[in-house]
Write a protein that holds these residues in place. Structure first.
Motif, PDB file in Angstrom:
ATOM      1  N   LYS A 198       1.122  -1.827   0.327  1.00  0.00           N
ATOM      2  CA  LYS A 198       0.118   0.441  -0.211  1.00  0.00           C
ATOM      3  C   LYS A 198       0.839   1.151   0.214  1.00  0.00           C
ATOM      4  O   LYS A 198       2.314   1.354   0.683  1.00  0.00           O
ATOM      5  N   ILE A 199       0.243   1.887  -0.525  1.00  0.00           N
ATOM      6  CA  ILE A 199       1.478   3.240  -0.880  1.00  0.00           C
ATOM      7  C   ILE A 199       0.197   4.120   0.339  1.00  0.00           C
ATOM      8  O   ILE A 199      -0.355   5.156   0.285  1.00  0.00           O
ATOM      9  N   HIS A 200       1.901   4.973   1.026  1.00  0.00           N
ATOM     10  CA  HIS A 200       1.216   5.944   1.983  1.00  0.00           C
ATOM     11  C   HIS A 200       1.548   7.283   1.930  1.00  0.00           C
ATOM     12  O   HIS A 200       0.412   7.533   2.346  1.00  0.00           O
ATOM     13  N   ASP A 201       3.139   8.191   1.769  1.00  0.00           N
ATOM     14  CA  ASP A 201       3.138   8.726   1.107  1.00  0.00           C
ATOM     15  C   ASP A 201       3.198   9.118  -0.074  1.00  0.00           C
ATOM     16  O   ASP A 201       3.925   8.309  -0.929  1.00  0.00           O
ATOM     17  N   LYS A 202       1.998  10.266  -0.160  1.00  0.00           N
ATOM     18  CA  LYS A 202       1.614  10.225  -1.735  1.00  0.00           C
ATOM     19  C   LYS A 202       2.496  12.234  -1.952  1.00  0.00           C
ATOM     20  O   LYS A 202       2.223  12.528  -2.847  1.00  0.00           O
ATOM     21  N   ASP A 203       2.996  12.224  -0.718  1.00  0.00           N
ATOM     22  CA  ASP A 203       3.909  13.603  -1.194  1.00  0.00           C
ATOM     23  C   ASP A 203       5.079  13.613  -2.394  1.00  0.00           C
ATOM     24  O   ASP A 203       5.571  14.254  -2.677  1.00  0.00           O
ATOM     25  N   VAL A 204       4.806  12.496  -3.462  1.00  0.00           N
ATOM     26  CA  VAL A 204       5.962  12.398  -4.050  1.00  0.00           C
ATOM     27  C   VAL A 204       5.904  11.752  -5.090  1.00  0.00           C
ATOM     28  O   VAL A 204       4.432  11.498  -4.874  1.00  0.00           O
ATOM     29  N   PRO A 205       5.956  12.162  -6.377  1.00  0.00           N
ATOM     30  CA  PRO A 205       5.549  11.285  -7.414  1.00  0.00           C
ATOM     31  C   PRO A 205       5.131   9.867  -7.230  1.00  0.00           C
ATOM     32  O   PRO A 205       5.574   8.999  -6.840  1.00  0.00           O
ATOM     33  N   LEU A 206       3.950   9.445  -7.704  1.00  0.00           N
ATOM     34  CA  LEU A 206       3.386   8.291  -7.649  1.00  0.00           C
ATOM     35  C   LEU A 206       3.828   6.699  -7.986  1.00  0.00           C
ATOM     36  O   LEU A 206       4.621   5.733  -7.360  1.00  0.00           O
ATOM     37  N   TYR A 236      15.911  11.942   1.713  1.00  0.00           N
ATOM     38  CA  TYR A 236      16.813  12.620   0.323  1.00  0.00           C
ATOM     39  C   TYR A 236      15.577  12.882   0.047  1.00  0.00           C
ATOM     40  O   TYR A 236      16.111  14.627  -1.132  1.00  0.00           O
ATOM     41  N   ILE A 237      14.474  12.479  -0.302  1.00  0.00           N
ATOM     42  CA  ILE A 237      14.715  12.650  -1.863  1.00  0.00           C
ATOM     43  C   ILE A 237      13.360  14.539  -1.792  1.00  0.00           C
ATOM     44  O   ILE A 237      13.438  15.376  -2.679  1.00  0.00           O
ATOM     45  N   LYS A 238      12.952  14.465  -0.244  1.00  0.00           N
ATOM     46  CA  LYS A 238      12.182  15.381   0.331  1.00  0.00           C
ATOM     47  C   LYS A 238      13.055  16.758   0.106  1.00  0.00           C
ATOM     48  O   LYS A 238      13.070  18.295  -0.540  1.00  0.00           O
ATOM     49  N   GLN A 239      14.104  16.530   0.284  1.00  0.00           N
ATOM     50  CA  GLN A 239      15.638  17.348   0.465  1.00  0.00           C
ATOM     51  C   GLN A 239      16.665  17.776  -0.638  1.00  0.00           C
ATOM     52  O   GLN A 239      16.843  18.831  -0.700  1.00  0.00           O
ATOM     53  N   GLY A 240      15.691  17.316  -1.310  1.00  0.00           N
ATOM     54  CA  GLY A 240      16.844  17.530  -3.176  1.00  0.00           C
ATOM     55  C   GLY A 240      17.930  17.382  -3.365  1.00  0.00           C
ATOM     56  O   GLY A 240      18.800  17.077  -3.783  1.00  0.00           O
ATOM     57  N   LYS A 241      18.612  15.836  -2.551  1.00  0.00           N
ATOM     58  CA  LYS A 241      19.790  15.279  -1.774  1.00  0.00           C
ATOM     59  C   LYS A 241      20.021  14.011  -2.968  1.00  0.00           C
ATOM     60  O   LYS A 241      21.191  13.779  -3.169  1.00  0.00           O
ATOM     61  N   ILE A 242      18.617  13.949  -3.804  1.00  0.00           N
ATOM     62  CA  ILE A 242      19.020  12.624  -4.580  1.00  0.00           C
ATOM     63  C   ILE A 242      17.385  13.593  -5.225  1.00  0.00           C
ATOM     64  O   ILE A 242      16.849  13.342  -4.591  1.00  0.00           O
ATOM     65  N   VAL A 243      17.678  12.713  -6.169  1.00  0.00           N
ATOM     66  CA  VAL A 243      16.950  12.923  -7.253  1.00  0.00           C
ATOM     67  C   VAL A 243      16.907  11.824  -8.244  1.00  0.00           C
ATOM     68  O   VAL A 243      17.798  10.752  -8.333  1.00  0.00           O
TER      69      VAL A 243
END
Lengths: 348, 348
Positions: A124-132, A306-313
């Motif tokens: 199940k996907i919980h965090d939807k703040d990132v591209p699905l 890391y994704i949310k901070q832009g440290k990993i793209v």
């Protein structure tokens, strides 16, 4: 149409024709349209009826399209839709863990709507703040593959020299970024100028090269690693592996994730320099991500910030529509994709 | 002549002519006679003057006779005596650890008498209740190689399926006996009926086969290991490794000790089945015995009682006299030796 009220709708599908020993072609799949009732049948306990949003194209899928001796994964069924990982929205469910409106990722079909009965592969996907779509990439199997293959198999240390082949792909781009975050010196190989630029400018690799422009891979590696390679993250096999074996350092580690250059060959190329393993005390180890599911929570805890901070793209290459799915899959073996290859079936 | 009083005596030698890229031949060495003063020169601090008793023929020596790129061991000097491990008696010494009458083993020359200046490779022999030649075999590097390569690299467990190539050789015969003592199922391959008999009847392997009589090594391995191989102790490389890769079990381990089938080839054979590493999660690791010297005391504590109780046996193939040393070395690559190949220069 998404109400799960049992309406019967048309269902476009990508059908796998039959097993292919050599080069996989678009014509080994075809598009058809059938119908599906948007309701889990009553006798299908635990079934989930989903609308597919994003489908994943992965090199391992090639190996399900041949009759492999004792493979770790069952071959596809000729005449049925291609099967692979996807992100989907639940339209109807008889499974206690999933309800209508939930978003999930896991094994689904290459079609607009799927009745999923092998629900043990679903998350199940919980965090939807990132591209699905990330759930079939950085937040899914490619992500965990990169994490386990680098940290668990390679035992990396700060300052080590890391080489990654197919470095702009779904897994490679992450291995390189993980290695940079750890303080390694990282070089990647890829098959075009655009990809090399991506490695250097977007993913922050220390250097990168286009293997197609190198007549002598051994010489190229000596140029980029005058002191040799501590860690090789192997995605391609064949000639590249042979050249790497000549350039490994003492007690180097080779994490064998895949050998994509070999999957369209009837007989794999020979690797000649394995004797290097002995004097250099090299450890070469194959792995499958399935053994590391227990690390998923730990991995997500690391990577989401890391994704949310832009440290990993994370770079994706998105094909629009099921019609373009066969070409997208074939493209993996020609290096046509730049980044993780995704097929967008619907954007919700 | 053994008094070390400085007498000048004749000294038969086996001289290495020049580097050889392809097949090593007897004519790449020649016998000559020089003279030597049986006294360590005054300016040669720490030198030891020895009478050589037994010389070791080992496959790695082949690689010192070619110009190898970045090898772990220096090439031999053309025009000088062949260099290798031997058992010797000290006739004169300026080294505080060795005195006249001591027996030692370590790096020496293929000649009757040697002035050893690189004394850091020497070990004093304390236990003389066993054949002295054992110190270049079961009690020397081949012994520790088998011990480290099996216990340290393979992490063996009771009941596992163990396959050993070149199984009657200096190292293989010991790996098989160690594995049997641990409770493994052990099969070996060798190149003649006599060797196969030895494996089954003398060393107690569960089974053995003559690889030269097998048209299809994959089929042979499937016959001897219907459930697959957990541990492969690799001594030969090439086709055998390719067949083994198809027959490994999940999480199998391959300890790469050497690849003797490849040493006389200008270009090593290609190995095609490395992709098996991935789905089977195989670990393949090269090693050199030099990394395990710290285990020598522990190894000797284990193996000496076994030898004295007859629980481990060791078979040597002894060539008599320096004249026969070149043929004995060449024979390793044709599989002419049955057991550890030794050259007896003098029996004291």
């Amino acid at each position: 149409m998404e109400s799960g009220d049992g309406e019967v709708v048309s269902n476009k599908q990508v059908i796998f024709k039959d097993y292919v020993p050599g080069v996989l072609k678009e014509s080994d799949m075809y598009i058809t349209t059938s119908t599906i009732k948007l309701k889990v049948p009553e006798d299908c306990t635990n079934g989930v009826l989903v609308k597919n949003l994003y489908l994943s194209c992965d090199p391992y899928m090639r190996n399900r399209m041949r009759k492999l001796q004792g493979s770790y994964i069952a071959p596809l069924n000729p005449g049925s839709p291609v099967s692979g990982r996807g992100v989907a929205k639940v339209l109807d469910s008889r499974h206690p863990d999933y309800k209508k409106g939930d978003f999930i990722w896991g094994m689904t079909g290459w079609e607009e709507y799927s009745l999923i009965t092998a629900t043990e592969t679903l998350f199940k996907i919980h965090d939807k703040d990132v591209p699905l779509s990330y759930y079939i990439g950085i937040l899914g199997m490619p992500g965990l593959t990169a994490y386990a293959g680098f940290y668990e198999i390679c035992s990396p240390k700060k300052g080590e020299f890391v080489f990654i082949s197919a470095a702009s792909g779904a897994v490679g781009q992450l291995v390189g970024q993980f290695a940079k975050l750890l303080g390694c010196y990282v070089v990647g190989s890829a098959g075009s100028k655009d990809k090399v630029d991506l490695l250097k400018n977007k993913f922050g690799f220390d250097d990168a090269f286009n293997y197609k422009e190198e007549m002598d891979l051994d010489a190229a590696l000596k140029r980029y690693f005058p002191d040799g390679i501590d860690i090789y993250f192997e995605n391609v096999g064949g000639n590249m592996l042979d050249a790497v074996l000549l350039n490994m350092r003492l007690r180097g580690r080779i994490s064998v994730c895949g050998m994509v250059s070999q999957y369209n060959l009837e007989q794999p190329e020979g690797v000649h320099n394995l004797m290097s393993l002995v004097p250099k005390r090299i450890r070469m180890e194959g792995f499958l991500v399935y053994d590391y599911f227990h690390l998923f929570p730990k991995y997500l805890d690391m990577v989401l910030p890391y994704i949310k901070q832009g440290k990993i793209v994370y770079v994706e290459d998105t094909a629009e529509g099921l019609e373009n799915a066969p070409a997208a899959l074939i493209g993996l073996f020609n290096g046509r994709n730049i980044g993780k290859q995704v097929v967008a079936v619907s954007r919700e």
